[in-house]
Write a protein that holds these residues in place. Structure first.
Motif, PDB file in Angstrom:
ATOM      1  N   GLY A  38       0.833  -1.197   0.000  1.00 24.09           N
ATOM      2  CA  GLY A  38       0.000   0.000   0.000  1.00 24.09           C
ATOM      3  C   GLY A  38       0.867   1.245   0.000  1.00 24.09           C
ATOM      4  N   GLU A  39       0.222   2.373  -0.033  1.00 27.74           N
ATOM      5  CA  GLU A  39       0.942   3.643  -0.053  1.00 27.74           C
ATOM      6  C   GLU A  39       1.906   3.754   1.131  1.00 27.74           C
ATOM      7  OE1 GLU A  39       0.096   8.416   0.322  1.00 27.74           O
ATOM      8  OE2 GLU A  39      -1.526   7.148  -0.414  1.00 27.74           O
ATOM      9  N   GLU A  40       1.506   3.244   2.284  1.00 22.80           N
ATOM     10  CA  GLU A  40       2.351   3.336   3.481  1.00 22.80           C
ATOM     11  C   GLU A  40       3.628   2.497   3.353  1.00 22.80           C
ATOM     12  OE1 GLU A  40      -0.292  -0.197   3.928  1.00 22.80           O
ATOM     13  OE2 GLU A  40      -0.617   1.856   3.273  1.00 22.80           O
ATOM     14  N   ASP A  41       3.687   1.609   2.358  1.00 19.88           N
ATOM     15  CA  ASP A  41       4.865   0.771   2.122  1.00 19.88           C
ATOM     16  C   ASP A  41       5.809   1.368   1.089  1.00 19.88           C
ATOM     17  OD1 ASP A  41       3.943  -1.411   3.828  1.00 19.88           O
ATOM     18  OD2 ASP A  41       2.488  -1.837   2.231  1.00 19.88           O
ATOM     19  N   TRP A  42       5.645   2.644   0.792  1.00 17.63           N
ATOM     20  CA  TRP A  42       6.419   3.272  -0.284  1.00 17.63           C
ATOM     21  C   TRP A  42       7.920   3.124  -0.072  1.00 17.63           C
ATOM     22  CZ3 TRP A  42       9.966   7.155   0.331  1.00 17.63           C
ATOM     23  CH2 TRP A  42       9.970   7.824   1.562  1.00 17.63           C
ATOM     24  N   GLN A  43       8.385   3.231   1.162  1.00 15.07           N
ATOM     25  CA  GLN A  43       9.832   3.155   1.423  1.00 15.07           C
ATOM     26  C   GLN A  43      10.371   1.762   1.107  1.00 15.07           C
ATOM     27  OE1 GLN A  43      11.824   5.887   2.725  1.00 15.07           O
ATOM     28  NE2 GLN A  43      13.461   4.553   2.003  1.00 15.07           N
ATOM     29  N   GLN A  44       9.629   0.721   1.475  1.00 13.37           N
ATOM     30  CA  GLN A  44      10.073  -0.631   1.189  1.00 13.37           C
ATOM     31  C   GLN A  44      10.086  -0.883  -0.312  1.00 13.37           C
ATOM     32  OE1 GLN A  44       7.879  -3.856   3.011  1.00 13.37           O
ATOM     33  NE2 GLN A  44       9.674  -5.168   2.875  1.00 13.37           N
ATOM     34  N   TYR A  45       9.041  -0.405  -1.004  1.00 14.47           N
ATOM     35  CA  TYR A  45       9.022  -0.554  -2.456  1.00 14.47           C
ATOM     36  C   TYR A  45      10.191   0.213  -3.080  1.00 14.47           C
ATOM     37  CZ  TYR A  45       7.798  -0.331  -7.327  1.00 14.47           C
ATOM     38  OH  TYR A  45       7.860  -0.416  -8.691  1.00 14.47           O
ATOM     39  N   ARG A  46      10.400   1.439  -2.619  1.00 13.28           N
ATOM     40  CA  ARG A  46      11.490   2.268  -3.147  1.00 13.28           C
ATOM     41  C   ARG A  46      12.828   1.554  -2.986  1.00 13.28           C
ATOM     42  NH1 ARG A  46      15.466   5.554  -1.186  1.00 13.28           N
ATOM     43  NH2 ARG A  46      15.978   7.388  -2.425  1.00 13.28           N
ATOM     44  N   GLU A  51       9.474  11.635  -1.498  1.00 14.83           N
ATOM     45  CA  GLU A  51       8.430  10.787  -0.915  1.00 14.83           C
ATOM     46  C   GLU A  51       7.086  10.952  -1.631  1.00 14.83           C
ATOM     47  OE1 GLU A  51       5.967  10.311   3.266  1.00 14.83           O
ATOM     48  OE2 GLU A  51       8.023  11.076   3.359  1.00 14.83           O
ATOM     49  N   ASP A  52       6.720  12.172  -1.989  1.00 13.14           N
ATOM     50  CA  ASP A  52       5.440  12.394  -2.673  1.00 13.14           C
ATOM     51  C   ASP A  52       5.366  11.623  -3.986  1.00 13.14           C
ATOM     52  OD1 ASP A  52       4.509  14.044  -0.655  1.00 13.14           O
ATOM     53  OD2 ASP A  52       5.081  15.893  -1.680  1.00 13.14           O
ATOM     54  N   PHE A  53       6.473  11.604  -4.729  1.00 14.84           N
ATOM     55  CA  PHE A  53       6.515  10.857  -5.981  1.00 14.84           C
ATOM     56  C   PHE A  53       6.266   9.376  -5.727  1.00 14.84           C
ATOM     57  CE2 PHE A  53       8.721   8.025  -8.834  1.00 14.84           C
ATOM     58  CZ  PHE A  53       8.251   8.425 -10.070  1.00 14.84           C
ATOM     59  N   TRP A  54       6.980   8.831  -4.734  1.00  9.73           N
ATOM     60  CA  TRP A  54       6.851   7.403  -4.447  1.00  9.73           C
ATOM     61  C   TRP A  54       5.455   7.047  -3.952  1.00  9.73           C
ATOM     62  CZ3 TRP A  54      10.067   3.926  -6.271  1.00  9.73           C
ATOM     63  CH2 TRP A  54      11.339   4.349  -6.663  1.00  9.73           C
ATOM     64  N   ARG A  55       4.863   7.900  -3.159  1.00  6.91           N
ATOM     65  CA  ARG A  55       3.489   7.649  -2.700  1.00  6.91           C
ATOM     66  C   ARG A  55       2.513   7.663  -3.874  1.00  6.91           C
ATOM     67  NH1 ARG A  55       2.308   7.595   2.622  1.00  6.91           N
ATOM     68  NH2 ARG A  55       3.973   8.128   4.065  1.00  6.91           N
ATOM     69  N   LEU A  56       2.679   8.591  -4.784  1.00 10.33           N
ATOM     70  CA  LEU A  56       1.837   8.651  -5.978  1.00 10.33           C
ATOM     71  C   LEU A  56       2.016   7.387  -6.809  1.00 10.33           C
ATOM     72  CD1 LEU A  56      -0.086  10.284  -7.796  1.00 10.33           C
ATOM     73  CD2 LEU A  56       1.949  11.263  -8.866  1.00 10.33           C
ATOM     74  N   ARG A  57       3.249   6.960  -6.963  1.00 12.14           N
ATOM     75  CA  ARG A  57       3.542   5.748  -7.728  1.00 12.14           C
ATOM     76  C   ARG A  57       2.844   4.533  -7.107  1.00 12.14           C
ATOM     77  NH1 ARG A  57       9.550   4.039  -9.519  1.00 12.14           N
ATOM     78  NH2 ARG A  57       8.913   4.895 -11.513  1.00 12.14           N
ATOM     79  N   MET A  58       2.805   4.461  -5.796  1.00 11.71           N
ATOM     80  CA  MET A  58       2.173   3.333  -5.120  1.00 11.71           C
ATOM     81  C   MET A  58       0.680   3.261  -5.426  1.00 11.71           C
ATOM     82  SD  MET A  58       4.719   1.903  -3.703  1.00 11.71           S
ATOM     83  CE  MET A  58       3.956   0.657  -2.686  1.00 11.71           C
ATOM     84  N   ASN A  59       0.061   4.397  -5.682  1.00 12.35           N
ATOM     85  CA  ASN A  59      -1.376   4.444  -5.956  1.00 12.35           C
ATOM     86  C   ASN A  59      -1.712   4.305  -7.435  1.00 12.35           C
ATOM     87  OD1 ASN A  59      -2.421   4.818  -3.259  1.00 12.35           O
ATOM     88  ND2 ASN A  59      -1.406   6.801  -3.310  1.00 12.35           N
TER      89      ASN A  59
END
Length: 175
Positions: A10-18, A44-52
């Protein structure tokens, strides 16, 4: 050794995905359009957007990331077709079933979302990838495009399609 598990991020996992994505880009730069340096600069905003924007799947074993894959809309012209992309497995886990589990999870996710087909673009000269996709049930189409990654030759990619249900040629509904 425990089983391989695959979970959606999910979006909250952006750091692990990154972190996993950057590892993939550094380990297999020839397999991706983007570079680690480019993506490392994103905030961080970019990665959160990417997660969604697309579903992100993480394969793990004993809490250690072994691979990633993404599933997103293929195109606006084909609303019932999803695309599998960004598939990567750590070198030490290749050949152990991680890619199969990621593709299985991606196909099940697309099917649960009501998709009829899953498209996977594969380098036409990449015999191992074509064989893997074919063994899973993907079939090549006539659709081709130039390789999107940097290549020393004029290799193209072929769209391989996996039916997700609803017709006689489809694969089982639970992979």
């Amino acid at each position: 050794m425990s089983e391989i598990s695959v979970r959606p991020l999910g979006e909250e996992d952006w750091q692990q995905y990154r972190d996993t994505r950057l590892t993939a880009l550094r380990e297999s730069p020839e397999a991706f359009v983007a570079t680690a340096d480019e993506e490392d600069a994103y905030d961080e905003d970019f990665w959160r957007l990417r997660m969604n924007r697309s579903a992100r799947l993480l394969a793990e074993q004993d809490g250690r990331a072994l691979g990633i894959a993404s599933v997103g809309r293929s195109s606006d012209d084909e609303p019932q077709v999803s695309e599998l992309f960004g598939l990567w497995v750590t070198p030490e886990a290749r050949g152990s079933g991680v890619a199969t589990e990621l593709v299985r999870a991606g196909a099940n996710l697309a099917r649960q979302r009501g998709q009829k087909q899953l498209v996977y673009w594969v380098g036409s000269d990449n015999g191992r990838a074509v064989a893997f996709a074919s063994g899973f049930g993907f079939r090549p189409t006539a659709e081709r495009r130039p390789m999107r990654v940097k290549s020393d030759d004029d290799e193209d990619e072929v769209a391989m399609v996996l039916p997700l249900g609803g017709d006689r040629g489809s694969v089982p509904t639970d992979f």
